[in-house]
Design a protein around this motif. Structure first.
Motif, PDB file in Angstrom:
ATOM      1  N   UNK A  61      14.777  -6.967  25.593  1.00 12.46           N
ATOM      2  CA  UNK A  61      14.242  -5.784  25.580  1.00 12.46           C
ATOM      3  C   UNK A  61      15.176  -4.786  26.482  1.00 12.46           C
ATOM      4  N   UNK A  62      15.807  -4.913  27.540  1.00  7.51           N
ATOM      5  CA  UNK A  62      16.444  -4.181  28.028  1.00  7.51           C
ATOM      6  C   UNK A  62      17.443  -3.555  27.405  1.00  7.51           C
ATOM      7  N   UNK A  63      18.062  -4.567  26.407  1.00  7.68           N
ATOM      8  CA  UNK A  63      19.433  -4.321  25.505  1.00  7.68           C
ATOM      9  C   UNK A  63      18.709  -3.193  24.527  1.00  7.68           C
ATOM     10  N   UNK A  64      17.841  -3.533  23.939  1.00  7.24           N
ATOM     11  CA  UNK A  64      16.829  -2.587  22.936  1.00  7.24           C
ATOM     12  C   UNK A  64      16.753  -1.418  23.497  1.00  7.24           C
ATOM     13  N   UNK A  65      15.997  -1.323  24.629  1.00  2.61           N
ATOM     14  CA  UNK A  65      15.723   0.158  25.242  1.00  2.61           C
ATOM     15  C   UNK A  65      16.798   0.914  25.582  1.00  2.61           C
ATOM     16  N   UNK A  66      17.867   0.336  25.913  1.00  2.00           N
ATOM     17  CA  UNK A  66      19.240   1.130  26.147  1.00  2.00           C
ATOM     18  C   UNK A  66      19.934   1.401  25.056  1.00  2.00           C
ATOM     19  N   UNK A  67      19.476   1.164  23.862  1.00  2.00           N
ATOM     20  CA  UNK A  67      20.408   1.658  22.738  1.00  2.00           C
ATOM     21  C   UNK A  67      19.669   2.582  21.806  1.00  2.00           C
ATOM     22  N   UNK A  68      20.509   3.214  20.984  1.00  2.00           N
ATOM     23  CA  UNK A  68      20.023   4.176  19.947  1.00  2.00           C
ATOM     24  C   UNK A  68      19.202   3.353  19.115  1.00  2.00           C
ATOM     25  N   UNK A  97      18.942   3.840  15.666  1.00  2.00           N
ATOM     26  CA  UNK A  97      19.573   3.667  14.569  1.00  2.00           C
ATOM     27  C   UNK A  97      20.588   2.643  14.650  1.00  2.00           C
ATOM     28  N   UNK A  98      20.829   2.214  15.781  1.00  2.41           N
ATOM     29  CA  UNK A  98      22.160   1.293  16.205  1.00  2.41           C
ATOM     30  C   UNK A  98      21.635  -0.355  16.350  1.00  2.41           C
ATOM     31  N   UNK A  99      20.189  -0.137  16.223  1.00  2.00           N
ATOM     32  CA  UNK A  99      19.609  -1.598  16.699  1.00  2.00           C
ATOM     33  C   UNK A  99      18.544  -1.980  15.577  1.00  2.00           C
ATOM     34  N   UNK A 100      19.051  -3.123  14.943  1.00  2.00           N
ATOM     35  CA  UNK A 100      18.176  -3.931  13.927  1.00  2.00           C
ATOM     36  C   UNK A 100      17.527  -5.208  14.241  1.00  2.00           C
ATOM     37  N   UNK A 101      16.351  -5.479  13.647  1.00  2.00           N
ATOM     38  CA  UNK A 101      15.766  -6.520  13.921  1.00  2.00           C
ATOM     39  C   UNK A 101      16.578  -7.831  13.375  1.00  2.00           C
ATOM     40  N   UNK A 102      16.342  -9.015  13.884  1.00  2.00           N
ATOM     41  CA  UNK A 102      17.146 -10.242  13.493  1.00  2.00           C
ATOM     42  C   UNK A 102      16.116 -11.341  13.088  1.00  2.00           C
ATOM     43  N   UNK A 103      16.605 -12.310  12.487  1.00  2.00           N
ATOM     44  CA  UNK A 103      15.640 -13.505  12.403  1.00  2.00           C
ATOM     45  C   UNK A 103      15.727 -14.406  13.861  1.00  2.00           C
ATOM     46  N   UNK A 104      16.940 -14.077  14.462  1.00  2.00           N
ATOM     47  CA  UNK A 104      17.183 -14.656  15.805  1.00  2.00           C
ATOM     48  C   UNK A 104      17.722 -13.803  16.613  1.00  2.00           C
ATOM     49  N   UNK A 105      17.318 -13.434  17.650  1.00  2.00           N
ATOM     50  CA  UNK A 105      17.950 -12.164  18.646  1.00  2.00           C
ATOM     51  C   UNK A 105      17.906 -10.859  18.127  1.00  2.00           C
ATOM     52  N   UNK A 106      18.626 -10.128  18.418  1.00  2.00           N
ATOM     53  CA  UNK A 106      18.692  -8.679  17.919  1.00  2.00           C
ATOM     54  C   UNK A 106      20.360  -8.382  17.647  1.00  2.00           C
ATOM     55  N   UNK A 107      20.389  -7.415  16.545  1.00  2.00           N
ATOM     56  CA  UNK A 107      21.811  -7.029  16.070  1.00  2.00           C
ATOM     57  C   UNK A 107      21.904  -5.668  16.287  1.00  2.00           C
ATOM     58  N   UNK A 108      23.173  -5.499  16.802  1.00  2.00           N
ATOM     59  CA  UNK A 108      23.482  -3.907  17.122  1.00  2.00           C
ATOM     60  C   UNK A 108      24.869  -3.582  16.137  1.00  2.00           C
ATOM     61  N   UNK A 109      24.661  -2.500  15.437  1.00  2.00           N
ATOM     62  CA  UNK A 109      25.618  -2.322  14.560  1.00  2.00           C
ATOM     63  C   UNK A 109      26.526  -1.043  15.186  1.00  2.00           C
ATOM     64  N   UNK A 110      27.856  -1.028  14.858  1.00  2.00           N
ATOM     65  CA  UNK A 110      28.794  -0.237  15.460  1.00  2.00           C
ATOM     66  C   UNK A 110      29.917   0.353  14.193  1.00  2.00           C
ATOM     67  N   UNK A 111      30.400   1.522  14.281  1.00  2.00           N
ATOM     68  CA  UNK A 111      31.355   1.729  13.166  1.00  2.00           C
ATOM     69  C   UNK A 111      32.566   0.615  13.103  1.00  2.00           C
ATOM     70  N   UNK A 112      32.885  -0.156  14.248  1.00  2.00           N
ATOM     71  CA  UNK A 112      33.971  -0.906  14.284  1.00  2.00           C
ATOM     72  C   UNK A 112      33.339  -2.474  13.851  1.00  2.00           C
ATOM     73  N   UNK A 113      32.058  -2.560  13.714  1.00  2.00           N
ATOM     74  CA  UNK A 113      31.544  -3.967  13.606  1.00  2.00           C
ATOM     75  C   UNK A 113      30.248  -4.036  13.840  1.00  2.00           C
ATOM     76  N   UNK A 114      29.730  -5.250  14.257  1.00  2.00           N
ATOM     77  CA  UNK A 114      28.293  -5.706  14.860  1.00  2.00           C
ATOM     78  C   UNK A 114      28.451  -6.407  15.989  1.00  2.00           C
ATOM     79  N   UNK A 115      27.291  -6.572  16.653  1.00  2.00           N
ATOM     80  CA  UNK A 115      27.145  -7.487  17.684  1.00  2.00           C
ATOM     81  C   UNK A 115      25.896  -8.206  17.471  1.00  2.00           C
ATOM     82  N   UNK A 116      25.602  -9.457  17.749  1.00  2.00           N
ATOM     83  CA  UNK A 116      24.204 -10.359  17.688  1.00  2.00           C
ATOM     84  C   UNK A 116      24.085 -10.950  18.978  1.00  2.00           C
ATOM     85  N   UNK A 117      23.069 -10.729  19.604  1.00  2.00           N
ATOM     86  CA  UNK A 117      22.674 -11.185  20.895  1.00  2.00           C
ATOM     87  C   UNK A 117      21.420 -12.142  20.670  1.00  2.00           C
ATOM     88  N   UNK A 118      21.634 -13.621  21.111  1.00  2.00           N
ATOM     89  CA  UNK A 118      20.698 -14.540  20.585  1.00  2.00           C
ATOM     90  C   UNK A 118      20.569 -15.395  21.814  1.00  2.00           C
TER      91      UNK A 118
END
Length: 496
Positions: A427-434, A436-457
């Protein structure tokens, strides 16, 4: 330490008392003045604070912090199942009583009188557990077939080939020194989470369906499964091979059958130790090196130059083969697999279905698309043979096949995290992120960047959070990973 007390690897005891048959598992710490009562179990990565007292026959779940008479972050002890079945140390986590009760519970879950194939590897402890669990199945009215000492992939094959309704395989995870009990459905896939939960519920209330002793059925042998399995593979392949191979496999019976099949197909084959595999491949000018684990499920390849192909790279290679052989193929991939799979699908007019990373979920979704990917992902022998056939047909070296796969760079990390704040971290990661940078995932939460992506599970079984990142270089992927690692550590520090 009193009689029968056991201490795991990396555990710390400082002025504490372990009473009779108490256990402290790996990497846990028990501090001054703490007392662990008779038969109590402190699982992995726990902290038992000074002066704490744990009464007899208690279980402190993994990652728990125990202080005085309070337990913070307790995980329910009803979660018997973990990754692909029930895992644990023989005679500690997996006792003969538990094996018998698992037979009662699994048999009671199924309709009476179904045909169940039971197998184990050649470890004596695994064979003993197989005998006891089989007895449990008999006592609740099931027809048990003894498949002998075979691997999990051969057990899956035997279930389908003999039209059995279910199966059980007991094996030894060599690296972790744990026994694993895997339960299969009629398709040879691992049973799903709902069925696992039903087994746990049956165990919790002893809801076993015992039958009249006169109706108990004898165990029927189904011998020759190794020969039948390898004969079936030989018929499927329908080609000759000419590769020069070096291989390593710790299971003697699997190793013998594997080498015999390769030689029958026309390969020059030599066996060596895993530690020498890379060097021997280069010294002997071999076409490739193969490592098969003792279950025949997991494998590693070395090309003729000594480059290793394993894990994510190997999964992408198998996906590439599927797309090349079927231009409209649909493959199933977990949420944490690299996005290069979508690029391959687009190139070959295929499709990627993302799913949860749990093996039983992946198996179920793969079987909906047909059995080919299921066989390649969960049967190392079949996968190796398909790769060899492709190389022979295309007249390629393994290094050439490897270079045909688009480059990708994944960085994976884990952080220890108390159970009770996993949700707050997300929740804290999602609230602290723009947004359009955060998308839902089947597991955890995914953050997209111009350089790539991060999945926190958050890990579903351990007090851990996984960080998976992909970028155009390993350094950038590591940089993204460190960014989120720092944010998570700050959140945990604030919460504590």
């Amino acid at each position: 330490l009193w009689n029968g007390a056991a201490v795991g690897k990396g555990a710390q005891l400082r002025g504490a008392v372990l009473c009779s048959n108490a256990q402290v598992k790996a990497h846990s710490a028990v501090y001054e003045g703490a007392i662990i009562g008779d038969e109590s179990i402190v699982k992995e990565r726990c902290i038992i604070k000074p002066g704490s007292k744990i009464w007899p026959n208690k279980t402190i779940e993994e990652g728990t912090v125990f202080k005085n008479n309070l337990v913070w972050g307790v995980k329910s002890s009803s979660n018997l199942f973990s990754y692909r079945g029930v895992r644990g140390e023989f005679n500690l986590d997996i006792s003969l009583e538990l094996a018998l009760r698992l037979g009662f519970a699994f048999g009671s879950l199924l309709d009476p009188g179904v045909k169940i194939g039971v197998s184990s590897d050649d470890l004596t402890a695994a064979k003993i557990v197989k005998q006891v669990l089989s007895s449990g199945l008999q006592l609740v009215g099931q027809q048990v077939y003894d498949l002998g000492e075979v691997t999990a992939p051969i057990t899956r094959f035997a279930i389908r080939h003999n039209n059995l309704q279910a199966g059980v395989n007991i094996s030894f995870a060599e690296q972790e020194e744990l026994l694993q009990i895997s339960f299969f459905n009629e398709k040879g896939a691992n049973i799903n989470k709902a069925q696992e939960k039903k087994i746990e519920n049956i165990l919790a209330i002893d809801d076993f369906r015992f039958i009249n002793p006169r109706k108990i059925k004898e165990i029927l042998p189904l011998p020759g499964m190794y020969s039948l399995y390898f004969s079936n593979l030989r018929q499927q392949l329908k080609t000759k091979l000419s590769a020069k191979l070096i291989y390593s496999c710790p299971a003697s019976k699997l190793s013998s059958y594997f080498q015999q099949l390769l030689e029958e197909l026309g390969c020059q084959v030599e066996k060596t130790d895993f530690s020498k595999l890379k060097d021997v491949v280069q010294q002997k000018n071999a076409d490739l090196g193969i490592y098969l684990d003792r279950q025949g499920e997991t494998f590693i390849l070395y090309d003729e130059k000594g480059n290793v192909i394993k894990e994510d790279k190997l999964k992408v290679l198998l996906a590439y083969l599927l797309f090349k052989e079927d231009k409209n193929a649909t493959i199933v991939a977990p949420v944490d697999a690299p996005s290069v799979l979508e690029k391959l699908a687009e190139k070959y007019k295929g499709r990627v279905i993302r799913t949860k990373s749990a093996p039983e979920v992946m198996m179920e979704d793969m079987l909906k698309q047909g059995s080919k990917q299921f066989a390649l992902e969960f049967d190392g022998v079949q996968a190796v043979l398909n790769i060899l056939r492709f190389l022979e047909r295309e007249q390629l070296k393994l290094s050439q096949l490897n270079s045909a796969i688009p480059s990708f760079y994944l960085h994976k990390d884990v952080l220890e995290c108390p159970w009770e704040i996993k949700g707050r971290i997300i929740r804290s990661l999602v609230e602290d992120t723009e947004e359009n940078n955060c998308t839902g995932s089947l597991e955890g939460v995914k953050f997209t960047h111009p350089e790539g992506w991060a999945l926190i599970m958050p890990d579903s079984e351990k007090p851990l959070v996984k960080i998976i990142c992909e970028s155009s270089s390993y350094e950038l992927a590591e940089e993204i990973s460190n960014f989120y690692k720092g944010k998570i550590q700050l959140i945990m520090k604030t919460q504590s």
